[in-house]
Scaffold this motif. Structure first.
Motif, PDB file in Angstrom:
ATOM      1  N   ASP A 151       0.794  -1.223   0.000  1.00 50.71           N
ATOM      2  CA  ASP A 151       0.000   0.000   0.000  1.00 50.71           C
ATOM      3  C   ASP A 151       0.831   1.279   0.000  1.00 50.71           C
ATOM      4  N   GLY A 152       2.175   1.152  -0.021  1.00 57.42           N
ATOM      5  CA  GLY A 152       3.015   2.346  -0.034  1.00 57.42           C
ATOM      6  C   GLY A 152       3.096   3.053   1.302  1.00 57.42           C
ATOM      7  N   ILE A 153       2.701   2.376   2.380  1.00 60.51           N
ATOM      8  CA  ILE A 153       2.753   2.962   3.723  1.00 60.51           C
ATOM      9  C   ILE A 153       3.785   2.217   4.561  1.00 60.51           C
ATOM     10  N   PHE A 154       4.796   2.918   5.029  1.00 57.65           N
ATOM     11  CA  PHE A 154       5.859   2.303   5.833  1.00 57.65           C
ATOM     12  C   PHE A 154       5.365   2.213   7.282  1.00 57.65           C
ATOM     13  N   GLY A 155       4.733   1.081   7.612  1.00 55.57           N
ATOM     14  CA  GLY A 155       4.215   0.849   8.955  1.00 55.57           C
ATOM     15  C   GLY A 155       5.002  -0.241   9.663  1.00 55.57           C
ATOM     16  N   LYS A 156       4.389  -0.807  10.707  1.00 59.24           N
ATOM     17  CA  LYS A 156       5.073  -1.807  11.529  1.00 59.24           C
ATOM     18  C   LYS A 156       5.420  -3.073  10.749  1.00 59.24           C
ATOM     19  N   ILE A 157       4.520  -3.497   9.853  1.00 61.28           N
ATOM     20  CA  ILE A 157       4.784  -4.723   9.092  1.00 61.28           C
ATOM     21  C   ILE A 157       5.961  -4.523   8.145  1.00 61.28           C
ATOM     22  N   THR A 158       6.010  -3.359   7.507  1.00 55.31           N
ATOM     23  CA  THR A 158       7.133  -3.062   6.611  1.00 55.31           C
ATOM     24  C   THR A 158       8.434  -2.981   7.395  1.00 55.31           C
ATOM     25  N   LYS A 159       8.389  -2.340   8.562  1.00 55.99           N
ATOM     26  CA  LYS A 159       9.588  -2.238   9.387  1.00 55.99           C
ATOM     27  C   LYS A 159      10.085  -3.617   9.794  1.00 55.99           C
ATOM     28  N   SER A 160       9.155  -4.492  10.194  1.00 53.46           N
ATOM     29  CA  SER A 160       9.539  -5.852  10.594  1.00 53.46           C
ATOM     30  C   SER A 160      10.172  -6.604   9.433  1.00 53.46           C
ATOM     31  N   ALA A 161       9.639  -6.385   8.221  1.00 58.42           N
ATOM     32  CA  ALA A 161      10.191  -7.045   7.040  1.00 58.42           C
ATOM     33  C   ALA A 161      11.605  -6.549   6.755  1.00 58.42           C
ATOM     34  N   VAL A 162      11.808  -5.243   6.884  1.00 53.97           N
ATOM     35  CA  VAL A 162      13.140  -4.662   6.678  1.00 53.97           C
ATOM     36  C   VAL A 162      14.108  -5.221   7.718  1.00 53.97           C
ATOM     37  N   GLU A 163      13.674  -5.292   8.970  1.00 53.81           N
ATOM     38  CA  GLU A 163      14.524  -5.832  10.033  1.00 53.81           C
ATOM     39  C   GLU A 163      14.896  -7.284   9.762  1.00 53.81           C
ATOM     40  N   TYR A 165      15.051  -8.756   6.861  1.00 55.78           N
ATOM     41  CA  TYR A 165      15.984  -8.775   5.734  1.00 55.78           C
ATOM     42  C   TYR A 165      17.383  -8.384   6.205  1.00 55.78           C
ATOM     43  N   GLN A 166      17.458  -7.334   7.007  1.00 55.11           N
ATOM     44  CA  GLN A 166      18.751  -6.871   7.505  1.00 55.11           C
ATOM     45  C   GLN A 166      19.430  -7.937   8.364  1.00 55.11           C
ATOM     46  N   LYS A 167      18.659  -8.558   9.238  1.00 55.69           N
ATOM     47  CA  LYS A 167      19.233  -9.574  10.124  1.00 55.69           C
ATOM     48  C   LYS A 167      19.740 -10.767   9.342  1.00 55.69           C
ATOM     49  N   ARG A 168      18.959 -11.213   8.362  1.00 54.43           N
ATOM     50  CA  ARG A 168      19.339 -12.391   7.573  1.00 54.43           C
ATOM     51  C   ARG A 168      20.583 -12.127   6.741  1.00 54.43           C
ATOM     52  N   ASN A 169      20.740 -10.879   6.304  1.00 55.33           N
ATOM     53  CA  ASN A 169      21.864 -10.530   5.438  1.00 55.33           C
ATOM     54  C   ASN A 169      22.996  -9.816   6.171  1.00 55.33           C
ATOM     55  N   LYS A 170      22.961  -9.889   7.506  1.00 53.16           N
ATOM     56  CA  LYS A 170      24.025  -9.366   8.369  1.00 53.16           C
ATOM     57  C   LYS A 170      24.280  -7.875   8.123  1.00 53.16           C
ATOM     58  N   LEU A 171      23.173  -7.134   8.010  1.00 55.73           N
ATOM     59  CA  LEU A 171      23.254  -5.685   7.879  1.00 55.73           C
ATOM     60  C   LEU A 171      22.880  -5.063   9.213  1.00 55.73           C
ATOM     61  N   GLU A 172      23.112  -3.767   9.342  1.00 50.31           N
ATOM     62  CA  GLU A 172      22.686  -3.080  10.552  1.00 50.31           C
ATOM     63  C   GLU A 172      21.175  -3.242  10.701  1.00 50.31           C
ATOM     64  N   THR A 173      20.748  -3.880  11.789  1.00 51.72           N
ATOM     65  CA  THR A 173      19.339  -4.212  11.967  1.00 51.72           C
ATOM     66  C   THR A 173      18.628  -3.131  12.768  1.00 51.72           C
ATOM     67  N   ASN A 174      17.999  -2.197  12.042  1.00 49.45           N
ATOM     68  CA  ASN A 174      17.308  -1.093  12.702  1.00 49.45           C
ATOM     69  C   ASN A 174      15.934  -0.812  12.093  1.00 49.45           C
ATOM     70  N   GLY A 175      15.538  -1.605  11.079  1.00 46.17           N
ATOM     71  CA  GLY A 175      14.229  -1.420  10.470  1.00 46.17           C
ATOM     72  C   GLY A 175      14.121  -0.196   9.583  1.00 46.17           C
ATOM     73  N   VAL A 176      15.252   0.446   9.300  1.00 49.20           N
ATOM     74  CA  VAL A 176      15.287   1.633   8.447  1.00 49.20           C
ATOM     75  C   VAL A 176      15.908   1.248   7.103  1.00 49.20           C
ATOM     76  N   ALA A 177      15.222   1.559   6.019  1.00 48.75           N
ATOM     77  CA  ALA A 177      15.759   1.253   4.693  1.00 48.75           C
ATOM     78  C   ALA A 177      16.740   2.348   4.285  1.00 48.75           C
ATOM     79  N   ASN A 178      17.975   2.210   4.776  1.00 48.79           N
ATOM     80  CA  ASN A 178      19.007   3.205   4.479  1.00 48.79           C
ATOM     81  C   ASN A 178      19.758   2.818   3.210  1.00 48.79           C
ATOM     82  N   ASP A 179      20.803   3.587   2.901  1.00 47.40           N
ATOM     83  CA  ASP A 179      21.580   3.332   1.688  1.00 47.40           C
ATOM     84  C   ASP A 179      22.091   1.896   1.623  1.00 47.40           C
ATOM     85  N   GLN A 180      22.631   1.429   2.747  1.00 39.26           N
ATOM     86  CA  GLN A 180      23.211   0.086   2.768  1.00 39.26           C
ATOM     87  C   GLN A 180      22.162  -0.974   2.460  1.00 39.26           C
ATOM     88  N   THR A 181      21.001  -0.869   3.094  1.00 41.13           N
ATOM     89  CA  THR A 181      19.935  -1.850   2.892  1.00 41.13           C
ATOM     90  C   THR A 181      19.376  -1.782   1.477  1.00 41.13           C
TER      91      THR A 181
END
Length: 329
Positions: A151-163, A165-181
């Motif tokens: 839906d194009g809304i960055f809510g809790k579900i999207t944040k959890s998905a980002v987290e 992804y970050q955890k699985r790929n050994k990235l900084e796990t903060n739920g923020v889609a930054n440059d690295q992610t």
């Protein structure tokens, strides 16, 4: 990205986010569709398209968003190429020393992409809205990290998905889609996903399908089409299949191509088999459940969950074959 409060200031996103978004196939109503895709609706990067007055859809939303970042467009991101969008395109063309015709062709779109990539970096995070977030959700969904509504809304579900992804790929796990992610997502070609799990079923010629899926599927007739949809609120074609078979306790892959590779090929159709079609791209890109008597149930982008005839000229010309998802002995 579009914030919850409108602003006339230039809307800024990271160059990585812009590149990620523009490189994402823009399918909208063209994906897994029943009608023949036009040259304007094919799933290709926006720079390769030609958008003009009167066009509607996802690609126009992308165009409006990119123009808003440069303070050329101040209207609603509604996917309608009307007078405001046309004027914004002309203003950009004028500033970029391009032919001023109000038509967003390859030269204009390429220049627009190059310009927005030079904007000041910013990340996607909780509370952000817009096509960039929708593209993020689609990419995470394709990799089986995001199961919510696209839906194009960055809510809790999207944040959890980002987290996740970050955890699985050994990235900084903060739920923020930054440059690295975002950069990691751009380079991730694992279309099968990293977290998807499927239960393999031993195939045997004496095994049969459970035709109980037919009644479950028919109960969903009329459910609207939704790109990335996997629940009764809206389905895309493979999301519909996964949901129906899931009701029978059978976990099949998420995408049409994966289901094609997972199923057992059959020479003679039986009720409950899956029929596959080549629509908007090469290879299997649409599928449904065979009902018998030359009919199948599927999710159409124009009608939602519906029943169609395989003898229809459109479907007949695009039929690839049938597969069987074995459910019991």
């Amino acid at each position: 990205m579009i914030k919850s409060k409108p602003t006339r200031d230039a809307i800024v996103v990271t160059s990585v986010a812009a590149g990620f978004f523009l490189a994402t196939p823009l399918v909208s109503e063209a994906s897994e569709m029943e009608l023949v895709p036009s040259k304007y609706s094919s799933p290709e990067p926006i720079q390769n398209q030609i958008l003009r007055y009167g066009h509607t859809g996802y690609s126009v939303r992308v165009l409006q968003t990119e123009l808003s970042k440069l303070s050329h467009y101040f209207g609603t991101i509604d996917g309608v190429y009307g007078p405001k969008t046309q004027e914004a395109v002309r203003n950009f063309q004028r500033s970029a020393h391009l032919k001023i015709d109000g038509v967003a062709g390859p030269n204009t779109l390429s220049k627009l992409s190059d310009t927005t990539k030079q904007l000041k970096p910013k990340t996607l995070t909780m509370g952000d809205r817009g096509p960039e977030v929708e593209a993020l959700q689609l990419k995470l969904s394709k990799l089986s990290y995001y199961n919510g509504k696209v839906d194009g809304i960055f809510g809790k579900i999207t944040k959890s998905a980002v987290e996740a992804y970050q955890k699985r790929n050994k990235l900084e796990t903060n739920g923020v889609a930054n440059d690295q992610t975002l950069q990691h997502l751009v380079q991730n070609k694992n279309v099968k996903g990293l977290t998807i799990t499927t239960t393999k079923v031993k195939h045997n010629r004496n095994f049969s399908v459970d035709t109980g899926v037919i009644s479950l599927a028919k109960n969903l007739i009329g459910t609207p089409y939704r790109w990335g949809g996997t629940k009764p609120g809206g389905f895309d074609c493979s999301g519909f299949l996964k949901y129906v078979f899931g009701l029978k306790g059978v976990n099949i892959p998420r995408t049409v191509s994966e289901i094609w590779n997972y199923g057992k090929s059959v020479d003679k159709l039986s009720v409950g088999d899956l029929v596959f079609y080549q629509t908007y791209k090469r290879g299997p890109s649409h599928a449904g459940i065979y009902l018998g008597n030359g009919k199948f149930i599927h999710t159409s982008s124009s009608k939602g969950v519906t029943i169609s005839n395989m003898s229809n000229s459109y479907w007949k010309a695009r039929y690839l074959g049938a597969k069987r998802i074995v459910q019991h002995k």
